[in-house]
Enzyme design. Sequence first.
Site, PDB file in Angstrom:
ATOM      1  N   ASP A 101       0.807  -1.229   0.000  1.00  0.00           N
ATOM      2  CA  ASP A 101       0.000   0.000   0.000  1.00  0.00           C
ATOM      3  C   ASP A 101       0.843   1.283   0.000  1.00  0.00           C
ATOM      4  O   ASP A 101       0.590   2.217   0.774  1.00  0.00           O
ATOM      5  CB  ASP A 101      -0.945   0.009   1.203  1.00  0.00           C
ATOM      6  CG  ASP A 101      -1.965  -1.111   1.143  1.00  0.00           C
ATOM      7  OD1 ASP A 101      -1.969  -1.872   0.156  1.00  0.00           O
ATOM      8  OD2 ASP A 101      -2.760  -1.227   2.094  1.00  0.00           O
ATOM      9  N   ASP A 123      -4.745  -0.621  -1.912  1.00  0.00           N
ATOM     10  CA  ASP A 123      -6.114  -0.474  -1.458  1.00  0.00           C
ATOM     11  C   ASP A 123      -6.910   0.079  -2.641  1.00  0.00           C
ATOM     12  O   ASP A 123      -6.520   1.094  -3.236  1.00  0.00           O
ATOM     13  CB  ASP A 123      -6.164   0.507  -0.277  1.00  0.00           C
ATOM     14  CG  ASP A 123      -6.504  -0.195   1.024  1.00  0.00           C
ATOM     15  OD1 ASP A 123      -6.264  -1.401   1.135  1.00  0.00           O
ATOM     16  OD2 ASP A 123      -7.003   0.480   1.938  1.00  0.00           O
ATOM     17  N   HIS A 139     -10.734   0.653  -3.161  1.00  0.00           N
ATOM     18  CA  HIS A 139     -12.105   0.625  -2.677  1.00  0.00           C
ATOM     19  C   HIS A 139     -13.074   1.319  -3.635  1.00  0.00           C
ATOM     20  O   HIS A 139     -12.762   2.414  -4.139  1.00  0.00           O
ATOM     21  CB  HIS A 139     -12.219   1.334  -1.329  1.00  0.00           C
ATOM     22  CG  HIS A 139     -11.420   0.707  -0.231  1.00  0.00           C
ATOM     23  ND1 HIS A 139     -11.510  -0.624   0.096  1.00  0.00           N
ATOM     24  CD2 HIS A 139     -10.523   1.243   0.643  1.00  0.00           C
ATOM     25  CE1 HIS A 139     -10.706  -0.876   1.116  1.00  0.00           C
ATOM     26  NE2 HIS A 139     -10.091   0.232   1.458  1.00  0.00           N
ATOM     27  N   HIS A 154     -17.606   2.385   0.183  1.00  0.00           N
ATOM     28  CA  HIS A 154     -17.201   1.097   0.756  1.00  0.00           C
ATOM     29  C   HIS A 154     -17.670   0.978   2.199  1.00  0.00           C
ATOM     30  O   HIS A 154     -17.728   1.954   2.943  1.00  0.00           O
ATOM     31  CB  HIS A 154     -15.680   0.945   0.684  1.00  0.00           C
ATOM     32  CG  HIS A 154     -15.208  -0.434   0.981  1.00  0.00           C
ATOM     33  ND1 HIS A 154     -14.940  -0.887   2.247  1.00  0.00           N
ATOM     34  CD2 HIS A 154     -14.968  -1.489   0.151  1.00  0.00           C
ATOM     35  CE1 HIS A 154     -14.551  -2.139   2.205  1.00  0.00           C
ATOM     36  NE2 HIS A 154     -14.542  -2.533   0.936  1.00  0.00           N
ATOM     37  N   HIS A 201     -10.894   6.502   1.631  1.00  0.00           N
ATOM     38  CA  HIS A 201      -9.504   6.461   1.181  1.00  0.00           C
ATOM     39  C   HIS A 201      -9.347   5.391   0.113  1.00  0.00           C
ATOM     40  O   HIS A 201     -10.182   4.486  -0.010  1.00  0.00           O
ATOM     41  CB  HIS A 201      -8.564   6.156   2.363  1.00  0.00           C
ATOM     42  CG  HIS A 201      -8.742   4.764   2.904  1.00  0.00           C
ATOM     43  ND1 HIS A 201      -9.766   4.423   3.767  1.00  0.00           N
ATOM     44  CD2 HIS A 201      -8.054   3.606   2.677  1.00  0.00           C
ATOM     45  CE1 HIS A 201      -9.684   3.135   4.072  1.00  0.00           C
ATOM     46  NE2 HIS A 201      -8.667   2.612   3.415  1.00  0.00           N
ATOM     47  N   LYS A 249      -6.795  -4.897  -3.401  1.00  0.00           N
ATOM     48  CA  LYS A 249      -7.575  -5.473  -2.316  1.00  0.00           C
ATOM     49  C   LYS A 249      -8.614  -4.474  -1.817  1.00  0.00           C
ATOM     50  O   LYS A 249      -8.466  -3.271  -1.979  1.00  0.00           O
ATOM     51  CB  LYS A 249      -6.667  -5.929  -1.173  1.00  0.00           C
ATOM     52  CG  LYS A 249      -5.732  -4.867  -0.612  1.00  0.00           C
ATOM     53  CD  LYS A 249      -4.702  -5.486   0.310  1.00  0.00           C
ATOM     54  CE  LYS A 249      -3.789  -4.443   0.907  1.00  0.00           C
ATOM     55  NZ  LYS A 249      -4.470  -3.505   1.804  1.00  0.00           N
ATOM     56  N   CYS A 309      -1.893  -3.176   7.489  1.00  0.00           N
ATOM     57  CA  CYS A 309      -1.757  -3.996   6.283  1.00  0.00           C
ATOM     58  C   CYS A 309      -0.425  -4.731   6.204  1.00  0.00           C
ATOM     59  O   CYS A 309      -0.371  -5.865   5.727  1.00  0.00           O
ATOM     60  CB  CYS A 309      -2.010  -3.145   5.048  1.00  0.00           C
ATOM     61  SG  CYS A 309      -3.718  -2.541   4.971  1.00  0.00           S
TER      62      CYS A 309
END
Length: 218
Positions: free
Chosen positions: A17, A56, A58, A62, A91, A116, A161
């Site tokens: 990330d 990340d 999203h 989310h 985010h 992810k 993470c």
Amino acid sequence: MDRIAIDRRADILGLIDIQPTFMPGGELAVPDGDAVVAVANRLLADRFDHAFATQDWHPAGHHSFASAHPGRAPFETIRLAYGDQTLWPDHGVQGSPGAALHPALDQAKIELVVRKGFRPAIDSYSAFFENDRTTATGLAGYLKERGFRRIFFAGLATDFCVAYSAEDAVRAGFAAVVVEDACRGIGMPAEGGGTTIDAARRRLKALGVRFVTTAALG
């Protein structure tokens, strides 16, 4: 500190990330998070021939976003179908500048990018599993088929993470190493005292995860 010799065929660098959304000025900034970029680039240039990255990724709205739960605020905890969920500021929204890999990150050796958290109802901390702990990303199978046996982790955040990814790496049969100066953490208060960084270190060390600095890598 003991030195660790890098096996350029069997070792891979996991870049977790490294996105502007988690850096100063981003939507979910990790203190000093932008400092990991230069360290990661040095590792890529001098130590590792292989790397993967996570993002990340999203969708808007989310279920892990506080904004998706009227009356709730960021960093509160709620109960979802898969367990406790920390609510975050919006985010890593798909297609936003903050969700991209950091533009200064050297991507020449990044062979795979794992996105992810793209399922609207499930958050995802680990590079290996969504937070329901049953939905796999496929990363373990990829790494095993490629012949990698040990994963070195760099990125954001140490206590979320990075920690979950290192934990799942061990459970998937890999040796795991966290490169501390290539990571930064959030450091939220933890149950029982200390911070989430302290709690993550204890949990990971109990699993056999090693913590090193770049100076220890040969």
